[in-house]
Write a protein that holds these residues in place. Sequence first.
Motif, PDB file in Angstrom:
ATOM      1  N   PRO A  22      29.729  71.037  87.826  1.00 57.90           N
ATOM      2  CA  PRO A  22      28.306  71.413  87.878  1.00 57.90           C
ATOM      3  C   PRO A  22      27.757  71.816  86.514  1.00 57.90           C
ATOM      4  O   PRO A  22      28.462  72.363  85.662  1.00 57.90           O
ATOM      5  N   SER A  23      26.479  71.541  86.321  1.00 58.73           N
ATOM      6  CA  SER A  23      25.827  71.821  85.038  1.00 58.73           C
ATOM      7  C   SER A  23      25.790  73.310  84.719  1.00 58.73           C
ATOM      8  O   SER A  23      25.652  73.696  83.561  1.00 58.73           O
ATOM      9  N   ALA A  41      34.953  61.066  85.089  1.00 56.50           N
ATOM     10  CA  ALA A  41      34.521  61.742  83.869  1.00 56.50           C
ATOM     11  C   ALA A  41      35.613  62.729  83.468  1.00 56.50           C
ATOM     12  O   ALA A  41      36.395  63.187  84.304  1.00 56.50           O
ATOM     13  N   ILE A  42      35.663  63.060  82.197  1.00 62.48           N
ATOM     14  CA  ILE A  42      36.645  64.008  81.681  1.00 62.48           C
ATOM     15  C   ILE A  42      35.939  65.311  81.336  1.00 62.48           C
ATOM     16  O   ILE A  42      34.915  65.316  80.649  1.00 62.48           O
ATOM     17  N   ALA A  43      36.518  66.411  81.817  1.00 64.81           N
ATOM     18  CA  ALA A  43      36.005  67.741  81.501  1.00 64.81           C
ATOM     19  C   ALA A  43      37.054  68.505  80.710  1.00 64.81           C
ATOM     20  O   ALA A  43      38.235  68.512  81.073  1.00 64.81           O
ATOM     21  N   VAL A  44      36.610  69.118  79.622  1.00 65.28           N
ATOM     22  CA  VAL A  44      37.500  69.910  78.776  1.00 65.28           C
ATOM     23  C   VAL A  44      37.254  71.383  79.094  1.00 65.28           C
ATOM     24  O   VAL A  44      36.138  71.881  78.942  1.00 65.28           O
ATOM     25  N   CYS A  71      31.958  63.485  77.141  1.00 66.39           N
ATOM     26  CA  CYS A  71      32.772  64.309  78.025  1.00 66.39           C
ATOM     27  C   CYS A  71      31.959  65.524  78.446  1.00 66.39           C
ATOM     28  O   CYS A  71      30.819  65.713  78.008  1.00 66.39           O
ATOM     29  N   LEU A  72      32.555  66.340  79.280  1.00 65.81           N
ATOM     30  CA  LEU A  72      31.946  67.599  79.693  1.00 65.81           C
ATOM     31  C   LEU A  72      32.792  68.742  79.151  1.00 65.81           C
ATOM     32  O   LEU A  72      34.022  68.694  79.204  1.00 65.81           O
ATOM     33  N   VAL A  92      28.624  66.695  76.415  1.00 68.25           N
ATOM     34  CA  VAL A  92      28.866  66.474  74.993  1.00 68.25           C
ATOM     35  C   VAL A  92      28.665  64.995  74.688  1.00 68.25           C
ATOM     36  O   VAL A  92      29.150  64.126  75.413  1.00 68.25           O
ATOM     37  N   TYR A  93      27.939  64.728  73.609  1.00 67.08           N
ATOM     38  CA  TYR A  93      27.676  63.360  73.176  1.00 67.08           C
ATOM     39  C   TYR A  93      28.511  63.026  71.949  1.00 67.08           C
ATOM     40  O   TYR A  93      28.862  63.901  71.157  1.00 67.08           O
TER      41      TYR A  93
END
Length: 414
Positions: free
Chosen positions: A358-359, A340-343, A373-374, A365-366
């Motif tokens: 972690p949440s 997964a990609i996190a920004v 992405c996150l 993001v949808y």
Amino acid sequence: MNTIVMVSTMVEKAPNPQQFFKDCLECVMLSATNAVGYVTSHTVSGFTHTWDLLFRPERVLANKIFEIIESCGTKKDGSGPYAARDTFRLLVLKFIKVGVPIRMVLPAFPFKSRNRGGKVLGRLPDLGEDIGLARLQMLCDDITHIYPHGAELTIVSDGIVYNDVLMISDEDTWAYSQMLREIGKRYPSLKFKRMADLLGHSTTNDRTVYLASAPVQREEFVARFTPDGYDVEKSIKNDEDVKLTYLGYVKWLEKEMENVSDLKLDENGHFISNQALRRKIKALARKMITRGSAFTNIIKATRGDFVRLSIHQSIGINKFPIQLIPQAPGEVCRTPWHSAIAVSWDGSIKSGHAEDFPSESYELVYKDGRPYCLQEKSESQKGESRDESKPHREEASPLEPPSPPARIFLRSSL
């Protein structure tokens, strides 16, 4: 010995012996022509002819094209060029001589990991695939910058090669590949092929036809292209590339299949030991290697006149290993379909397993209704868990061609 004498004679006759010797060494080190070996196989008369052999423009151009391909790979600085340059040199020189695009092929983009939530955000392509496809397009663009006929890159989906082994449905494989092709429309140098294309069958964009034909195509592929008498154990032992791929499979299968309860049970429904589970994992990895050997054969048979790229670790003799998502030095080489990609809040991008973000610190993001992405939360938001009852944050606008900062990211390590 003859090579040394010949080079020495050439150096002595050169107008500037010191510079000529330096240029010869540089030419050999860059593998622009495999210069010394090339010269010794020809009758050389005079300095000018020798110079032309050593520095023929199309050979220098081929070397620059190889440098661009290797810049997308995992090669460490100072480790020298891949031996794959010699494997594909004549092919690239042929493309240049005829004046056609440099043709490359990459088996990749099969389906999303079955470990959803642990490794990936969902079953459909997301920002990771966008980054991977954009990076491949930029590889072609960089070649076009130095070679007017440009480059084309064919992505051959290996979805139905492996999905039954990993217990992923043909339905999920279809949905993933269709969405990938929609994203790919933004990248003019990329082409997409399925197993049907390689087998010579008519292709379809009809879901029902695909689902009905996928098992038949898989069976035909395995029957026609698995090497006769293939010994997977012997292949792992004797082929360094196969060994690297096998060890990689074993490592990620442990994570990939961690939520598959049936894998942890014996034939009587009893839980098995960790040692027994590892034996099952290794058996799956060997089956994937066997399927991979058949896939290599069909690629050679149908795309043998293409420069071969690979997303797997490799010693770089029969293919060029590349990264679809740039990684920081020492980081694990991740693919979009297994991560997964996190920004981050500052705009930087990280890749990792979904559970690594972690949440409490990252918001999902949808885009177009699918997990994309996150996004790192602001300091005031951190500590809040994701509330699925709230409306999802939606990135409404389609992804535009990469901006200059994004282009820097796509070309370099994180």
